[in-house]
Design a protein around this motif. Structure first.
Motif, PDB file in Angstrom:
ATOM      1  N   LEU A  88      -3.800 -22.065 -16.927  1.00  0.00           N
ATOM      2  CA  LEU A  88      -2.882 -23.192 -16.999  1.00  0.00           C
ATOM      3  C   LEU A  88      -2.723 -23.790 -15.606  1.00  0.00           C
ATOM      4  N   GLN A  89      -3.032 -25.086 -15.480  1.00  0.00           N
ATOM      5  CA  GLN A  89      -2.926 -25.757 -14.190  1.00  0.00           C
ATOM      6  C   GLN A  89      -2.084 -27.016 -14.329  1.00  0.00           C
ATOM      7  N   LEU A  90      -1.389 -27.350 -13.248  1.00  0.00           N
ATOM      8  CA  LEU A  90      -0.517 -28.507 -13.231  1.00  0.00           C
ATOM      9  C   LEU A  90      -1.288 -29.801 -13.513  1.00  0.00           C
ATOM     10  N   GLU A  91      -2.492 -29.896 -13.014  1.00  0.00           N
ATOM     11  CA  GLU A  91      -3.308 -31.097 -13.220  1.00  0.00           C
ATOM     12  C   GLU A  91      -3.592 -31.331 -14.706  1.00  0.00           C
ATOM     13  N   ASP A  92      -3.730 -30.252 -15.460  1.00  0.00           N
ATOM     14  CA  ASP A  92      -3.995 -30.372 -16.895  1.00  0.00           C
ATOM     15  C   ASP A  92      -2.773 -30.928 -17.633  1.00  0.00           C
ATOM     16  N   ARG A  98      -0.286 -38.349 -19.088  1.00  0.00           N
ATOM     17  CA  ARG A  98      -0.624 -39.542 -18.298  1.00  0.00           C
ATOM     18  C   ARG A  98      -0.263 -40.851 -18.987  1.00  0.00           C
ATOM     19  N   ARG A  99      -0.230 -40.880 -20.302  1.00  0.00           N
ATOM     20  CA  ARG A  99       0.058 -42.125 -21.032  1.00  0.00           C
ATOM     21  C   ARG A  99       1.547 -42.314 -21.334  1.00  0.00           C
ATOM     22  N   ASP A 100       2.337 -41.282 -21.104  1.00  0.00           N
ATOM     23  CA  ASP A 100       3.782 -41.376 -21.307  1.00  0.00           C
ATOM     24  C   ASP A 100       4.413 -41.660 -19.944  1.00  0.00           C
ATOM     25  N   ALA A 101       4.714 -42.923 -19.702  1.00  0.00           N
ATOM     26  CA  ALA A 101       5.168 -43.359 -18.380  1.00  0.00           C
ATOM     27  C   ALA A 101       6.445 -42.644 -17.932  1.00  0.00           C
ATOM     28  N   LYS A 102       7.383 -42.452 -18.838  1.00  0.00           N
ATOM     29  CA  LYS A 102       8.648 -41.791 -18.466  1.00  0.00           C
ATOM     30  C   LYS A 102       8.422 -40.344 -18.045  1.00  0.00           C
TER      31      LYS A 102
END
Length: 132
Positions: A88-92, A98-102
């Motif tokens: 499990l990585q933060l980048e994943d 990425r598509r949920d702006a909030k």
């Protein structure tokens, strides 16, 4: 006389007349039974901040906590599937939201704040170590 016992299930926790669990000073809300009760205090505070009662119903907290834990588990499983297997990585997680702006903006803000706090702590520790 047995009919009186039909509605008194001994397995359930005792509740007050409002349906709320009686508070116990020793109960900190954190239990070690598979994650249940982990977010109890935080969720109660969030609910109160959103206009709910200061002491929400026990069943409501259980349901909300179940939803939160399911969401976290699902996101972790999806993040593990996206990136390196079984890691499990933060980048994943960033990739998944990425598509949920909030959500993306909130994660970015929290990470920035965390970095700033780390730097401030380091400066504070350095300043204290120089005084000694």
């Amino acid at each position: 006389m047995e009919d009186d016992d039909l509605f008194n299930d001994s397995d359930e926790e005792p509740t007050t007349s409002t349906g709320k669990k009686p508070t116990n000073a020793a109960d900190n809300g954190n239990k070690s039974d598979g994650g249940k009760g982990v977010f109890r205090k935080e969720l109660a505070k969030m609910m109160y901040g959103s206009g709910d009662d200061k002491e929400p119903y026990d069943k409501t907290l259980e349901m909300l906590e179940s939803i939160v834990l399911d969401y976290i588990k699902e996101m972790c499983e999806r993040a593990k599937a996206v990136g390196k297997p079984d890691k499990l990585q933060l980048e994943d997680i960033h990739y998944l939201i990425r598509r949920d702006a909030k959500k993306f903006a909130r994660v970015k803000d929290l990470l920035t704040m965390s970095d700033e706090l780390k730097k401030a702590r380091k400066q504070f520790e350095d300043a204290n170590s120089e005084k000694i």
